[in-house]
Design an enzyme around this catalytic site. Structure first.
Site, mmCIF file in Angstrom:
data_model
loop_
_atom_site.group_PDB
_atom_site.id
_atom_site.type_symbol
_atom_site.label_atom_id
_atom_site.label_comp_id
_atom_site.label_asym_id
_atom_site.label_seq_id
_atom_site.Cartn_x
_atom_site.Cartn_y
_atom_site.Cartn_z
ATOM 1 N N ASP A 147 3.065 9.312 3.222
ATOM 2 C CA ASP A 147 2.378 9.251 4.406
ATOM 3 C C ASP A 147 3.375 9.137 5.622
ATOM 4 O OD1 ASP A 147 2.257 6.444 4.184
ATOM 5 O OD2 ASP A 147 0.604 6.399 5.666
ATOM 6 N N GLU A 172 0.563 3.788 4.027
ATOM 7 C CA GLU A 172 1.471 2.493 4.658
ATOM 8 C C GLU A 172 1.258 2.576 6.074
ATOM 9 O OE1 GLU A 172 4.442 0.185 6.006
ATOM 10 O OE2 GLU A 172 4.188 2.234 6.664
HETATM 11 N N1 BES Z 1 9.161 1.573 7.549
HETATM 12 C C1 BES Z 1 8.324 1.080 8.663
HETATM 13 C C2 BES Z 1 8.603 -0.309 8.861
HETATM 14 C C3 BES Z 1 10.027 -0.947 9.051
HETATM 15 C C4 BES Z 1 10.485 -0.048 10.292
HETATM 16 C C5 BES Z 1 10.712 -1.641 8.364
HETATM 17 C C6 BES Z 1 11.960 -0.638 10.564
HETATM 18 C C7 BES Z 1 12.053 -2.078 9.012
HETATM 19 C C8 BES Z 1 12.497 -1.581 10.025
HETATM 20 C C9 BES Z 1 6.835 1.216 8.311
HETATM 21 O O1 BES Z 1 6.630 2.460 7.766
HETATM 22 C C10 BES Z 1 5.990 0.937 9.338
HETATM 23 O O2 BES Z 1 6.281 1.465 10.357
HETATM 24 N N2 BES Z 1 5.243 0.320 9.172
HETATM 25 C C11 BES Z 1 3.925 -0.027 10.119
HETATM 26 C C12 BES Z 1 2.843 -0.771 9.650
HETATM 27 C C13 BES Z 1 1.724 -0.668 10.209
HETATM 28 C C14 BES Z 1 1.123 0.758 10.809
HETATM 29 C C15 BES Z 1 0.580 -1.721 9.678
HETATM 30 C C16 BES Z 1 4.679 -0.697 11.295
HETATM 31 O O3 BES Z 1 5.327 -1.591 11.451
HETATM 32 O O4 BES Z 1 4.296 -0.593 12.469
HETATM 33 MN MN MN Z 2 7.695 3.480 6.480
#
Ligand code: BES
Ligand code: MN
Length: 460
Positions: free
Chosen positions: A92, A158
């Protein structure tokens, strides 16, 4: 490096163009998990991943129902005596708005210069495809085998906090059981800095609704006797931080662990000073708790953010209205030991104590997920460290990231499973923003690193 690894790495280099074509196909699927209208695209993306896994010789591939968007699972257990690695990914992506700021349509992937542009190119379809491309290189050059046993969990929720995953993991414990999880959902500090992430922040998200009059009012007729909900909301939000950037919610810092001298030294070693953050973000000056380094504030301190604001008239020209309602989307990033439920209770208490009697308010909670710290001494980390070094020629950095990946904590608590976390996206990839991109030379290196990792993970 063994002959087999060398051949697989050569194959990976020779097939870059084809791997890129596959990634473009994947990125062209509009799998926005938060959009109820994208349901069929979600299924299409899951089926696309399942077809790729089947083509790689993975067995028992299933697009499995979860109650929410389906998860793709599968396994290849043809290396008896070798470790089993669970490969995690998400198919996603985040919404594309504001669409008008994209230079090319988000789901029509386009190469410009050294980058591939498109929603999900970096977060994280590119990362999923780095691993699947590496698996193809290994499979083809070894005559149909892998050096380790493999399991797969590629989910579709995710970017909305993985709400269906805890139940799915619990009900599929056996099917997912592995020695550790490879999670490439993080990124790098820079194209020359391979990175292993060993901490991620938790998160909890809210909608705060403030309402006043039963309908929008003429601001001339009622301005002065009715508390404007937009102003009341702004006052409440303004009170959530003090002048030094600390969050004022009751109990917010109660469980936050101090940063030890050793941790501080680790943070101070990273090439992430004020100048770096100024350059990456384009802000005129940095902000936040002055007694902490910028990368400490991101990696090891909790925060409260406004993610969106809505009230009144925002079209062209003006309209003299006193709006009936105002709304803010809020979220808190959490660090280890902080309990999302306790943070939510703190916000509620703050509102009870500070909301004026002149308005009504309602707080909607969307659920949360605690932070994670991963074991850096596990064998999978060594295998990854060696793989990254063999491709980039430098030791990888170890970093605690500010982003959140709920599955990492879920696997720790529900399966007792540790994750090895990396990724080949860059800080300027425009994640969650217009013109998301993937730096292709770095991605190709990532594919090769994943090949090396698979060989390193085998016990010889
Ligand atoms: N891949 C990201 C998280 C991330 C970004 C890790 C940059 C390390 C460096 C992940 O897909 C993400 O964006 N997660 C969301 C989760 C939330 C919507 C529950 C986030 O961190 O905002
Ligand atoms: Mn991600």
């Amino acid at each position: 490096m063994t002959h087999l690894e060398q051949r697989a790495r050569e194959y990976a280099r020779q097939n870059q163009e084809r791997f890129l074509d596959q990634l473009k196909e994947f990125v062209s699927i509009a799998s926005v998990s938060t959009d109820p209208e994208a349901r069929s695209e979600m299924v299409r993306a899951a089926e696309w991943v399942a077809a790729r896994l089947r083509a790689l010789g993975v067995n028992q591939v299933e697009v499995a129902p979860t109650g929410g968007h389906p998860a793709v699972v599968g396994e290849w257990l043809g290396a008896p005596g070798q470790p089993t690695i669970l490969i995690y990914g998400h198919y996603d992506v985040q919404p594309v708005d504001p669409l008008e700021l994209w230079q090319s349509p988000p789901f029509t992937p386009e190469v410009r210069g050294e980058n591939l542009y498109g929603r999900g190119a970096s977060d994280m379809k590119g990362q999923v495809m780095a691993v699947l491309s590496a698996l193809e290189a290994v499979r083809v050059t070894t005559g149909g085998t892998f050096p380790v046993n493999l399991k797969f969990l590629i989910e579709g929720e995710e970017e909305i906090g993985s709400p269906s995953l805890p139940k799915f993991i619990t009900q599929n414990r056996q099917r997912l059981q592995a020695d550790f999880c490879l999670n490439p959902d993080s990124g790098m500090l820079g194209a020359q800095y391979p990175t292993i992430t060993y901490g991620l922040r938790g998160i909890i998200t809210f909608e705060l609704r403030v309402s006043g009059p039963k309908s929008d009012l003429h601001s001339g007729i009622y301005g002065g006797v009715v508390h404007n909900p937009a102003v009341a909301l702004a006052e409440l939000i303004a009170g959530m931080h003090d002048a030094s950037g600390r969050v004022t919610l009751p109990g917010f810092y109660d469980d936050v662990l101090p940063i030890t001298a050793a941790e501080h030294a680790d943070f101070a070693r990273l090439p992430l000073d004020d100048a770096y953050y100024l350059e990456q973000t384009g802000v005129p000056a940095l902000w936040g708790e002055p007694e902490y380094l910028p990368d400490e504030r991101v990696g090891a301190r909790p925060t409260l953010e406004v993610n969106g604001l809505l009230s009144g008239f925002t079209g062209a020209g003006f309209k003299t209205v006193l709006p009936a309602q105002a709304m803010a989307k809020l979220s808190c990033r959490l660090v280890p030991k902080q309990d999302p439920a306790k943070i939510a209770a703190g916000l509620r208490q703050y509102l009870e104590q500070n909301a004026p009697r002149t308005v009504r308010w309602e707080l909607v909670e969307f659920g949360g997920s605690p932070a994670s710290i991963s074991d850096v001494n596990q064998p999978g980390v060594k295998a990854l460290q060696k793989a990254l070094e063999s491709v980039w020629g430098v030791q990888p950095f170890f970093k605690r990231e500010g982003g959140s990946v709920p599955v990492v904590t879920q696997m720790q608590t529900l399966l007792g499973m540790e994750s090895v976390i990396t990724g080949f996206g860059l800080p300027d990839d425009n994640l969650h923003a217009p013109n998301e991109k993937l730096h292709l030379p770095t991605w190709y290196r990532g594919i090769e690193a994943m090949v090396a990792f698979l060989f390193n993970a085998a016990e010889n």
